[in-house]
Write an enzyme that holds these catalytic residues in place. Structure first.
Site, PDB file in Angstrom:
ATOM      1  N   ARG A 169       0.831  -1.212   0.000  1.00 26.15           N
ATOM      2  CA  ARG A 169       0.000   0.000   0.000  1.00 26.15           C
ATOM      3  C   ARG A 169       0.865   1.261   0.000  1.00 26.15           C
ATOM      4  NH1 ARG A 169      -4.990  -0.324   2.987  1.00 26.15           N
ATOM      5  NH2 ARG A 169      -4.479   1.511   4.189  1.00 26.15           N
ATOM      6  N   ARG A 173       8.867   6.797  -3.626  1.00 23.42           N
ATOM      7  CA  ARG A 173       8.995   7.783  -4.701  1.00 23.42           C
ATOM      8  C   ARG A 173      10.392   8.370  -4.765  1.00 23.42           C
ATOM      9  NH1 ARG A 173       4.139  10.513  -2.464  1.00 23.42           N
ATOM     10  NH2 ARG A 173       2.358   9.350  -3.283  1.00 23.42           N
ATOM     11  N   ARG A 246      -7.162  -7.074  14.870  1.00 20.19           N
ATOM     12  CA  ARG A 246      -6.424  -6.177  15.744  1.00 20.19           C
ATOM     13  C   ARG A 246      -7.408  -5.135  16.240  1.00 20.19           C
ATOM     14  NH1 ARG A 246      -2.153  -7.535  18.203  1.00 20.19           N
ATOM     15  NH2 ARG A 246      -1.106  -5.500  18.157  1.00 20.19           N
ATOM     16  N   ARG A 277       0.939   5.696  16.929  1.00 18.38           N
ATOM     17  CA  ARG A 277       0.968   7.051  16.378  1.00 18.38           C
ATOM     18  C   ARG A 277       0.205   8.011  17.268  1.00 18.38           C
ATOM     19  NH1 ARG A 277      -2.325   5.429  10.811  1.00 18.38           N
ATOM     20  NH2 ARG A 277      -4.092   4.495  11.874  1.00 18.38           N
ATOM     21  N   GLU A 303      -2.577   6.180  19.805  1.00 18.87           N
ATOM     22  CA  GLU A 303      -3.163   4.893  19.398  1.00 18.87           C
ATOM     23  C   GLU A 303      -2.308   3.747  19.895  1.00 18.87           C
ATOM     24  OE1 GLU A 303      -4.062   4.512  15.225  1.00 18.87           O
ATOM     25  OE2 GLU A 303      -5.006   6.483  15.187  1.00 18.87           O
ATOM     26  N   TYR A 351      -9.400  -5.746   4.430  1.00 16.62           N
ATOM     27  CA  TYR A 351      -8.756  -4.499   4.840  1.00 16.62           C
ATOM     28  C   TYR A 351      -9.127  -3.407   3.824  1.00 16.62           C
ATOM     29  CZ  TYR A 351      -4.634  -1.843   6.579  1.00 16.62           C
ATOM     30  OH  TYR A 351      -3.789  -0.919   7.121  1.00 16.62           O
ATOM     31  N   ASP A 353     -10.401   0.226   2.312  1.00 17.92           N
ATOM     32  CA  ASP A 353     -10.471   1.656   2.573  1.00 17.92           C
ATOM     33  C   ASP A 353     -11.911   2.124   2.341  1.00 17.92           C
ATOM     34  OD1 ASP A 353      -7.918   2.379   3.390  1.00 17.92           O
ATOM     35  OD2 ASP A 353      -7.165   2.343   1.334  1.00 17.92           O
TER      36      ASP A 353
HETATM   37  P1  FAD Z   1     -17.647  -0.101  10.202  1.00 11.49           P
HETATM   38  O1  FAD Z   1     -17.281   1.333  10.103  1.00 11.49           O
HETATM   39  O2  FAD Z   1     -16.887  -0.972  11.151  1.00 11.49           O
HETATM   40  O3  FAD Z   1     -19.207  -0.170  10.538  1.00 11.49           O
HETATM   41  C1  FAD Z   1     -19.849  -1.322  10.984  1.00 11.49           C
HETATM   42  C2  FAD Z   1     -20.938  -0.870  11.948  1.00 11.49           C
HETATM   43  O4  FAD Z   1     -21.743  -1.990  12.289  1.00 11.49           O
HETATM   44  C3  FAD Z   1     -20.373  -0.324  13.252  1.00 11.49           C
HETATM   45  O5  FAD Z   1     -20.959   0.915  13.539  1.00 11.49           O
HETATM   46  C4  FAD Z   1     -20.766  -1.381  14.277  1.00 11.49           C
HETATM   47  O6  FAD Z   1     -21.018  -0.834  15.574  1.00 11.49           O
HETATM   48  C5  FAD Z   1     -22.036  -1.930  13.664  1.00 11.49           C
HETATM   49  N1  FAD Z   1     -22.365  -3.278  14.086  1.00 11.49           N
HETATM   50  C6  FAD Z   1     -21.550  -4.355  14.144  1.00 11.49           C
HETATM   51  N2  FAD Z   1     -22.214  -5.424  14.595  1.00 11.49           N
HETATM   52  C7  FAD Z   1     -23.485  -5.019  14.795  1.00 11.49           C
HETATM   53  C8  FAD Z   1     -24.648  -5.672  15.297  1.00 11.49           C
HETATM   54  N3  FAD Z   1     -24.632  -6.962  15.659  1.00 11.49           N
HETATM   55  N4  FAD Z   1     -25.800  -4.953  15.400  1.00 11.49           N
HETATM   56  C9  FAD Z   1     -25.830  -3.640  15.072  1.00 11.49           C
HETATM   57  N5  FAD Z   1     -24.750  -2.965  14.622  1.00 11.49           N
HETATM   58  C10 FAD Z   1     -23.604  -3.651  14.486  1.00 11.49           C
HETATM   59  N6  FAD Z   1     -10.081   4.178   5.268  1.00 11.49           N
HETATM   60  C11 FAD Z   1      -9.700   5.180   4.435  1.00 11.49           C
HETATM   61  O7  FAD Z   1     -10.174   5.220   3.288  1.00 11.49           O
HETATM   62  N7  FAD Z   1      -8.839   6.164   4.851  1.00 11.49           N
HETATM   63  C12 FAD Z   1      -8.308   6.165   6.107  1.00 11.49           C
HETATM   64  O8  FAD Z   1      -7.528   7.059   6.450  1.00 11.49           O
HETATM   65  C13 FAD Z   1      -8.666   5.105   7.005  1.00 11.49           C
HETATM   66  N8  FAD Z   1      -8.166   5.065   8.251  1.00 11.49           N
HETATM   67  C14 FAD Z   1      -8.550   4.059   9.099  1.00 11.49           C
HETATM   68  C15 FAD Z   1      -8.044   4.060  10.404  1.00 11.49           C
HETATM   69  C16 FAD Z   1      -8.434   3.063  11.295  1.00 11.49           C
HETATM   70  C17 FAD Z   1      -7.901   3.064  12.717  1.00 11.49           C
HETATM   71  C18 FAD Z   1      -9.319   2.032  10.867  1.00 11.49           C
HETATM   72  C19 FAD Z   1      -9.741   0.933  11.811  1.00 11.49           C
HETATM   73  C20 FAD Z   1      -9.829   2.042   9.580  1.00 11.49           C
HETATM   74  C21 FAD Z   1      -9.443   3.040   8.678  1.00 11.49           C
HETATM   75  N9  FAD Z   1      -9.975   3.104   7.384  1.00 11.49           N
HETATM   76  C22 FAD Z   1      -9.583   4.106   6.542  1.00 11.49           C
HETATM   77  C23 FAD Z   1     -10.956   2.109   6.895  1.00 11.49           C
HETATM   78  C24 FAD Z   1     -12.418   2.566   7.117  1.00 11.49           C
HETATM   79  O9  FAD Z   1     -12.645   2.733   8.504  1.00 11.49           O
HETATM   80  C25 FAD Z   1     -13.367   1.493   6.582  1.00 11.49           C
HETATM   81  O10 FAD Z   1     -13.113   1.219   5.243  1.00 11.49           O
HETATM   82  C26 FAD Z   1     -14.866   1.860   6.712  1.00 11.49           C
HETATM   83  O11 FAD Z   1     -15.138   2.722   7.750  1.00 11.49           O
HETATM   84  C27 FAD Z   1     -15.611   0.575   6.910  1.00 11.49           C
HETATM   85  O12 FAD Z   1     -17.008   0.793   6.917  1.00 11.49           O
HETATM   86  P2  FAD Z   1     -17.949  -0.425   7.306  1.00 11.49           P
HETATM   87  O13 FAD Z   1     -19.335   0.064   7.222  1.00 11.49           O
HETATM   88  O14 FAD Z   1     -17.578  -1.625   6.504  1.00 11.49           O
HETATM   89  O15 FAD Z   1     -17.542  -0.824   8.794  1.00 11.49           O
HETATM   90  N1  UDP Z   2       3.807   1.321   7.719  1.00 10.54           N
HETATM   91  C1  UDP Z   2       5.065   1.372   8.277  1.00 10.54           C
HETATM   92  N2  UDP Z   2       5.526   2.546   8.807  1.00 10.54           N
HETATM   93  C2  UDP Z   2       4.756   3.667   8.820  1.00 10.54           C
HETATM   94  C3  UDP Z   2       3.478   3.620   8.229  1.00 10.54           C
HETATM   95  C4  UDP Z   2       3.021   2.419   7.703  1.00 10.54           C
HETATM   96  O1  UDP Z   2       5.767   0.375   8.294  1.00 10.54           O
HETATM   97  O2  UDP Z   2       5.236   4.688   9.344  1.00 10.54           O
HETATM   98  C5  UDP Z   2       3.349   0.027   7.172  1.00 10.54           C
HETATM   99  C6  UDP Z   2       2.767  -0.861   8.255  1.00 10.54           C
HETATM  100  O3  UDP Z   2       3.117  -2.188   7.926  1.00 10.54           O
HETATM  101  C7  UDP Z   2       1.296  -0.661   8.099  1.00 10.54           C
HETATM  102  C8  UDP Z   2       1.161  -0.504   6.594  1.00 10.54           C
HETATM  103  O4  UDP Z   2       2.341   0.194   6.212  1.00 10.54           O
HETATM  104  O5  UDP Z   2       0.561  -1.763   8.588  1.00 10.54           O
HETATM  105  C9  UDP Z   2      -0.060   0.274   6.145  1.00 10.54           C
HETATM  106  O6  UDP Z   2      -0.075   1.492   6.820  1.00 10.54           O
HETATM  107  P1  UDP Z   2      -1.255   2.525   6.725  1.00 10.54           P
HETATM  108  O7  UDP Z   2      -0.829   3.745   7.453  1.00 10.54           O
HETATM  109  O8  UDP Z   2      -1.644   2.625   5.310  1.00 10.54           O
HETATM  110  O9  UDP Z   2      -2.396   1.777   7.512  1.00 10.54           O
HETATM  111  P2  UDP Z   2      -3.674   2.267   8.324  1.00 10.54           P
HETATM  112  O10 UDP Z   2      -3.376   1.858   9.713  1.00 10.54           O
HETATM  113  O11 UDP Z   2      -3.783   3.752   8.201  1.00 10.54           O
HETATM  114  O12 UDP Z   2      -4.809   1.490   7.719  1.00 10.54           O
END
Ligand code: FAD
Ligand code: UDP
Length: 373
Positions: A169, A173, A246, A277, A303, A351, A353
């Site tokens: 991912r 560059r 996780r 972070r 975090e 996983y 986005d």
């Molecule tokens: P979720 O957002 O997990 O929604 C599922 C919902 O279902 C939750 O509200 C949960 O409470 C509910 N639920 C579960 N079980 C039940 C049940 N039995 N009854 C009722 N409700 C229930 N993506 C990006 O594009 N850019 C980013 O920078 C980015 N950063 C991220 C950082 C973190 C720490 C994480 C964890 C993810 C990140 N993502 C990012 C990914 C992004 O969060 C997901 O792609 C997206 O939010 C997933 O949407 P979802 O609806 O599939 O799941």
């Molecule tokens: N990563 C890393 N160092 C960094 C940032 C990311 O090694 O400073 C690696 C790490 O393995 C991570 C992966 O790149 O699991 C993807 O990172 P990203 O920040 O895209 O993941 P996010 O947690 O935001 O989904």
């Protein structure tokens, strides 16, 4: 009787519910958390939109998805450029000429490439795991200082035991470009993500603090079809065993200072610092409140990554071989649930986005509503 009951008000559930309503269907959304939005939920503290379940930067290459989300919120021009802090030394991310200059003192792309190529030689075969993949992408120095510690903290596993794709991912560059994503479109919804989800769910009945699985039989009677966006193993009461995830613990603090770290995200890439972070939320909206005034305080979140246990929030699926195999067994069970659509990051154990989740929800909606005609 509703046409659809959607379990989960995250991005997948909200997009599907919106499309269903737009096609004249009746929908009920149930959400087990006290708020809508799933992981993209933001909450205002001291005038700052705090990304409560982790920092979210919207990015996509798809004009269709970009146009779609822009119906629900206006996006700002935020570009993600995280900083890596390795034992007090700061490096630019993703790996680019600024990073290589700091690491090796090189000035030209040619010099940087020569160093990378020398270090890459260590891996002469197709990379079999994350460690080999990382070294063959950028060499051992970057791996040791900017990848190994961060990755092992984030995933709780040795880099040799993690799949290579996780690191693919990250861009590498030979230009002075700190933009973390290779995406045509990028930004943060002005006013926060919650407002975007609320607009998506406008006119749709939503019940929060309601767990679909706790009263599954009753809920199943309420609708013709179910859209389930929670964990697939939980749906089947873990009958084939637990999938691994996780989880993340966020320690959020309000500080009486206008500027804590000068950037939205600083990654701590050494092994010793316990957090992965620190996010300083105000920088997602350039440190201003909604009227354009500078904000006097700041909100930060540390975090901490941990292994998921029952009752924790499952954040990241662990797509290694063992879990992928178990997931495919659950998928076979899911295929037999002909009245239930499994969607989203947890329903599909992927996983994803945000843009991928929206694409998936739109494509399932298209199939669903054209076949229902
Ligand atoms: P979720 O957002 O997990 O929604 C599922 C919902 O279902 C939750 O509200 C949960 O409470 C509910 N639920 C579960 N079980 C039940 C049940 N039995 N009854 C009722 N409700 C229930 N993506 C990006 O594009 N850019 C980013 O920078 C980015 N950063 C991220 C950082 C973190 C720490 C994480 C964890 C993810 C990140 N993502 C990012 C990914 C992004 O969060 C997901 O792609 C997206 O939010 C997933 O949407 P979802 O609806 O599939 O799941
Ligand atoms: N990563 C890393 N160092 C960094 C940032 C990311 O090694 O400073 C690696 C790490 O393995 C991570 C992966 O790149 O699991 C993807 O990172 P990203 O920040 O895209 O993941 P996010 O947690 O935001 O989904």
């Amino acid at each position: 009787m509703y046409d659809y009951l959607v379990a989960g008000s995250g991005l997948f559930g909200a997009v599907f519910a919106h499309e269903a309503k737009a096609h004249g269907k009746s929908v009920l959304v149930v959400e087990k958390r006290p708020n809508v939005g799933g992981n993209i939920y933001t909450e205002e503290i001291e005038g700052i939109n705090v990304h409560k379940y982790g920092a979210h930067i919207f990015h996509t290459n798809s004009r269709k998805i970009w146009n779609f989300v822009n119906q629900f919120a206006e996006f700002n021009r935020f570009t993600n450029s995280p900083i890596a802090n390795y034992k007090g030394e700061l490096y630019s991310l993703p790996f680019n000429m600024y990073t290589f200059n700091k690491m090796w003192g090189v000035i030209t792309p040619e010099e940087a490439l020569t160093t990378i190529e020398e270090q890459r030689k260590e891996i002469s075969h197709e990379p079999q795991n994350l460690e080999e993949q990382a070294i063959s992408l950028v060499g051992r120095d970057v791996y040791e200082r900017l990848i190994k510690g961060y990755t092992e903290k984030q995933w709780g596993r040795d880099c040799k035991d993690l799949p290579a794709f996780i690191i693919k991912r990250l861009p590498v560059r030979l230009t002075f470009d700190n933009n973390y994503f290779n995406a045509l479109y990028q930004g943060i919804p002005i006013g926060g993500y919650t407002h975007l989800i609320e607009n998506m769910l406008e006119g749709i009945e939503v019940k929060t603090n309601v767990d679909y699985l706790e009263n599954k039989e009753e809920f199943d009677k309420l609708a013709n079809k179910i859209v389930y966006t929670g964990s697939i193993d939980a749906y089947f009461n873990y009958e084939l065993g637990y999938l691994e995830y996780r989880s993340v613990r966020f320690e959020t603090e309000v500080l009486d200072t206008p500027n804590f770290q000068g950037n939205a995200a600083v990654n701590y890439t050494d092994r010793e610092t316990p957090w992965t972070r620190i996010i300083e939320h105000k920088w997602f909206e350039f440190g201003k409140d909604k009227d354009g005034n500078d904000l006097p305080k700041t909100v930060i979140s540390r975090e901490y990554s941990s292994e998921w246990k029952p009752d924790d929030e499952p954040y990241y699926p662990i797509n290694d071989q063992k879990n992928s195999l178990l997931f495919s067994k659950y998928q076979k069970l899911a295929e037999k649930e002909t009245n239930t659509i499994f969607g989203g990051r947890l329903g599909n154990y992927k996983y994803y986005d945000m843009d991928q989740v929206i694409a998936e929800a739109l494509s399932i909606s298209e199939k669903e509503f054209s076949s229902a005609l």
